[in-house]
Design a protein around this motif. Structure first.
Motif, PDB file in Angstrom:
ATOM      1  N   LEU A  77      -4.368   2.363   1.203  1.00 48.22           N
ATOM      2  CA  LEU A  77      -4.661   3.388   2.177  1.00 48.22           C
ATOM      3  C   LEU A  77      -4.956   4.964   2.040  1.00 48.22           C
ATOM      4  O   LEU A  77      -6.338   5.438   2.220  1.00 48.22           O
ATOM      5  N   SER A 137      -0.538   3.365  -2.134  1.00 47.01           N
ATOM      6  CA  SER A 137      -1.076   2.126  -1.118  1.00 47.01           C
ATOM      7  C   SER A 137      -3.038   2.307  -0.873  1.00 47.01           C
ATOM      8  O   SER A 137      -3.156   3.253  -1.245  1.00 47.01           O
ATOM      9  N   ASN A 149      -1.561  -2.084  -3.559  1.00 51.20           N
ATOM     10  CA  ASN A 149      -0.687  -2.774  -2.563  1.00 51.20           C
ATOM     11  C   ASN A 149      -1.323  -2.444  -1.885  1.00 51.20           C
ATOM     12  O   ASN A 149      -1.698  -1.768  -0.733  1.00 51.20           O
ATOM     13  N   ARG A 150      -1.912  -3.460  -0.831  1.00 50.16           N
ATOM     14  CA  ARG A 150      -2.372  -3.797   0.401  1.00 50.16           C
ATOM     15  C   ARG A 150      -1.925  -5.281   1.115  1.00 50.16           C
ATOM     16  O   ARG A 150      -2.502  -4.824   2.225  1.00 50.16           O
ATOM     17  N   HIS A 151      -0.961  -4.297   1.371  1.00 50.84           N
ATOM     18  CA  HIS A 151      -0.424  -5.003   2.464  1.00 50.84           C
ATOM     19  C   HIS A 151       0.239  -3.382   3.167  1.00 50.84           C
ATOM     20  O   HIS A 151       0.571  -2.837   2.989  1.00 50.84           O
ATOM     21  N   LEU A 152       0.350  -4.394   4.994  1.00 50.98           N
ATOM     22  CA  LEU A 152       0.144  -3.085   5.571  1.00 50.98           C
ATOM     23  C   LEU A 152       1.448  -3.677   7.127  1.00 50.98           C
ATOM     24  O   LEU A 152       1.189  -4.575   7.443  1.00 50.98           O
ATOM     25  N   GLY A 153       2.267  -3.305   6.256  1.00 47.19           N
ATOM     26  CA  GLY A 153       4.182  -3.916   6.866  1.00 47.19           C
ATOM     27  C   GLY A 153       4.075  -5.727   6.645  1.00 47.19           C
ATOM     28  O   GLY A 153       3.521  -5.869   5.241  1.00 47.19           O
ATOM     29  N   GLN A 212      -1.717  -8.319   5.337  1.00 42.70           N
ATOM     30  CA  GLN A 212      -2.419  -7.812   3.490  1.00 42.70           C
ATOM     31  C   GLN A 212      -4.487  -7.364   3.597  1.00 42.70           C
ATOM     32  O   GLN A 212      -4.990  -8.801   3.959  1.00 42.70           O
ATOM     33  N   VAL A 213      -4.107  -6.336   3.453  1.00 43.53           N
ATOM     34  CA  VAL A 213      -6.314  -6.165   3.894  1.00 43.53           C
ATOM     35  C   VAL A 213      -6.646  -6.762   2.779  1.00 43.53           C
ATOM     36  O   VAL A 213      -6.307  -6.891   1.370  1.00 43.53           O
TER      37      VAL A 213
END
Length: 544
Positions: free
Chosen positions: A427, A425, A345-349, A353-354
């Motif tokens: 991260l 995530s 899941n590359r979404h930050l907010g 998306q990263v």
């Protein structure tokens, strides 16, 4: 911290000038550093997101895309050797740099065309045609030549403006700092443009950065201190081998006067005892020398310095080889982490998306941060604990440890990713990338400083290129290792969710531990040559 602070400005102030006051010196630094930044931006904007470009725009399968990336990265890091040979033997650093940068321009133009002209890339999910592959690979080859011919040759040229070893080491630290900062910008800003605006605009920025770097480099031409060429140093080394073989039946003398040291020099002592068979190359016999003292038969007689230069390379080769398996895990991790990121899941907010191709930025950032802390934190703390400055070998050893730790963390994170029912995530991938970045901050500058100080004077370009060779060999070995794993196991299918990527990382941990043991043995037996001072008081970014 006590003593003089040698930040970048401090290095500039310490740079020497020639007798006429016009060549070399601190005024060359802005041109060289700006050139490094521009050229690294251009190459990084392409290489950092190449896997994603191949998968999304050329419909290449994921593992195959990772393999192509490894081959391109390997070529990029092998070309510095060719550039170093040309620079050391024929042209010098300056022509090699501007010619290489010029070669990369048509490659970047072709990449812009592949992103804009529909006939140059596949459509509707089909595989690329032979013509499309040809255009793509020509573009990648030209960019690789340009990147390879500039990066480490720029490192050598900058160091050639300095005379003191501690200033050279400081320059190498800042060279890598600028290189990594440029890579961070390319891995974030340019990759973001490629993923969210268009590939055309992204590659166009790379093209503009390359042009700007070349222009700035050429503007500094009249300020640079250019090295003079004295023939091929590689021919000189070959002469030692041939001469020692041709005199293989001659008894080795223990008298220093029996050895040839040159026309105008008087030998204070004969050649060293290590690799004594090579000493015959400098042993004087009848007919070897003209009446004026010059060599009559270059392939039968060499100077003591020529013999010692070859011995230096032989002594350092085992140490150099230990870093091959240090680069291999880094190459594998760099390509496979992109594939891992694509499954997370590359979404930050809600709106960001990263990009998977930007994951390398965490490695680059950690390296740049660590390099920036050397001067004010890490080295002072090291000296406070050990009462000595770190040697290059100690820096490289710390890099080994961090790399092994990164592979272990990668294995643990991958196990967690596979065990989760939902995508985790992105991260979670950051720690492994940050740790390997810390390792790079230690071992890359340490290796460059070691080779530059220890290599013969006429092989300075080759000295800095040796690190690029390590990276190149590492990427090729990573390709071979991935192929081997795919053949003998089911750990790396096209869908990594069906494989066991964690097992691959554990294998890398075992390889790293064994290689670290080999490094410790080589370090224990290594004797410093031309850089003897480094053993006692290793140059760092600060000095007392």
């Amino acid at each position: 911290m006590a003593g003089e602070n040698t930040s970048l400005s401090g290095v500039e102030e310490a740079l020497p000038t020639t007798a006429d006051g016009r060549r070399g010196g601190r005024k060359t630094i802005p041109f060289i550093i700006a050139s490094v930044a521009g050229m690294m931006l251009a190459a990084g904007g392409l290489l950092n997101n190449l896997i994603v470009y191949l998968i999304q725009e050329f419909n290449v399968k994921s593992i195959n895309a990772a393999q192509i990336y490894n081959v391109v990265s390997g070529c990029t890091n092998f070309f510095p050797v060719i550039a170093a040979i040309i620079a050391d033997s024929f042209l010098g650093c300056f022509p090699v740099i501007w010619i290489s940068s010029l070669v990369s321009l048509p490659g970047l133009i072709l990449l812009v065309l592949t992103a804009t002209v529909d006939s140059l890339r596949p459509s509707n999910g089909s595989a690329p045609s032979g013509f499309q592959y040809t255009v793509l690979f020509i573009a990648l080859a030209l960019v690789s030549i340009g990147r390879g011919g500039t990066s480490f040759t720029l490192a050598t040229m900058g160091a050639n403006q300095l005379t003191e070893s501690h200033h050279q080491a400081a320059y190498f630290t800042w060279f890598f700092f600028i290189l990594y900062v440029s890579s961070v910008i390319s891995a974030t800003g340019i990759v973001y443009v490629e993923d969210n605006v268009s590939w055309c605009w992204g590659f166009g920025i790379c093209l503009a950065a390359n042009v700007l770097g070349l222009v700035v480099f050429l503007l500094g031409r009249r300020y640079y201190c250019h090295e003079s060429r004295q023939g091929s140093p590689f021919a000189s080394l070959a002469q030692v081998v041939v001469a020692s073989f041709r005199k293989r039946k001659v008894a080795i003398s223990s008298e220093s006067d029996d050895y040839y040291c040159g026309v105008k020099e008087v030998a204070a002592k004969g050649p060293t005892n290590g690799f004594r068979l090579l000493n015959r190359a400098a042993l004087k016999i009848e007919g070897d020398i003209f009446p004026d003292g010059s060599i009559a038969k270059p392939w039968r007689l060499c100077t003591i310095q020529q013999v010692e230069d070859l011995k230096t390379l032989i002594r350092i080769f085992p140490l150099w080889s230990t870093s091959i398996l240090l680069s291999t895990p880094i190459g594998i991790q760099g390509s496979l982490t992109v594939l891992q990121a694509l499954t997370t899941n590359r979404h930050l907010g809600p709106h960001f998306q990263v990009p998977a191709g930007s994951m390398i930025v965490f490695t680059l950032l950690s390296t740049a941060i660590c390099l920036s802390l050397f001067d004010h934190c890490i080295w002072p703390l090291w000296k406070k604990v050990t009462h000595k400055n770190p040697t290059s070998l100690q820096q490289i050893g710390v890099g080994h440890v961090f790399t092994i730790a990164s592979m272990a963390v990668s294995a643990l994170v991958e196990s967690r990713r596979r065990a989760r029912a939902h995508p985790m995530s992105v991260l979670w991938l950051v720690p492994q990338l940050a740790i390997v970045g810390f390792g790079e901050a230690f071992h890359f500058p340490g290796q460059v400083a070691l080779y530059y100080q220890e290599f013969p004077t006429r092989l300075k370009s080759m000295a800095t290129a040796m690190v690029a060779v390590l990276i190149g060999v590492g990427f090729y070995l990573s390709t071979l290792l991935i192929d081997f794993v795919r053949r003998v196991s089911g750990w790396l299918p096209d869908n990594i969710d069906d494989g066991r990527l964690d097992n691959v990382y554990w294998v890398l941990v075992v390889i790293g531990v064994l290689n670290f043991g080999y490094f410790l043995v080589c370090s224990w037996f290594y004797e410093y040559g031309s850089g003897k001072a480094m053993k006692e008081d290793q140059v760092s970014v600060s000095h007392e």
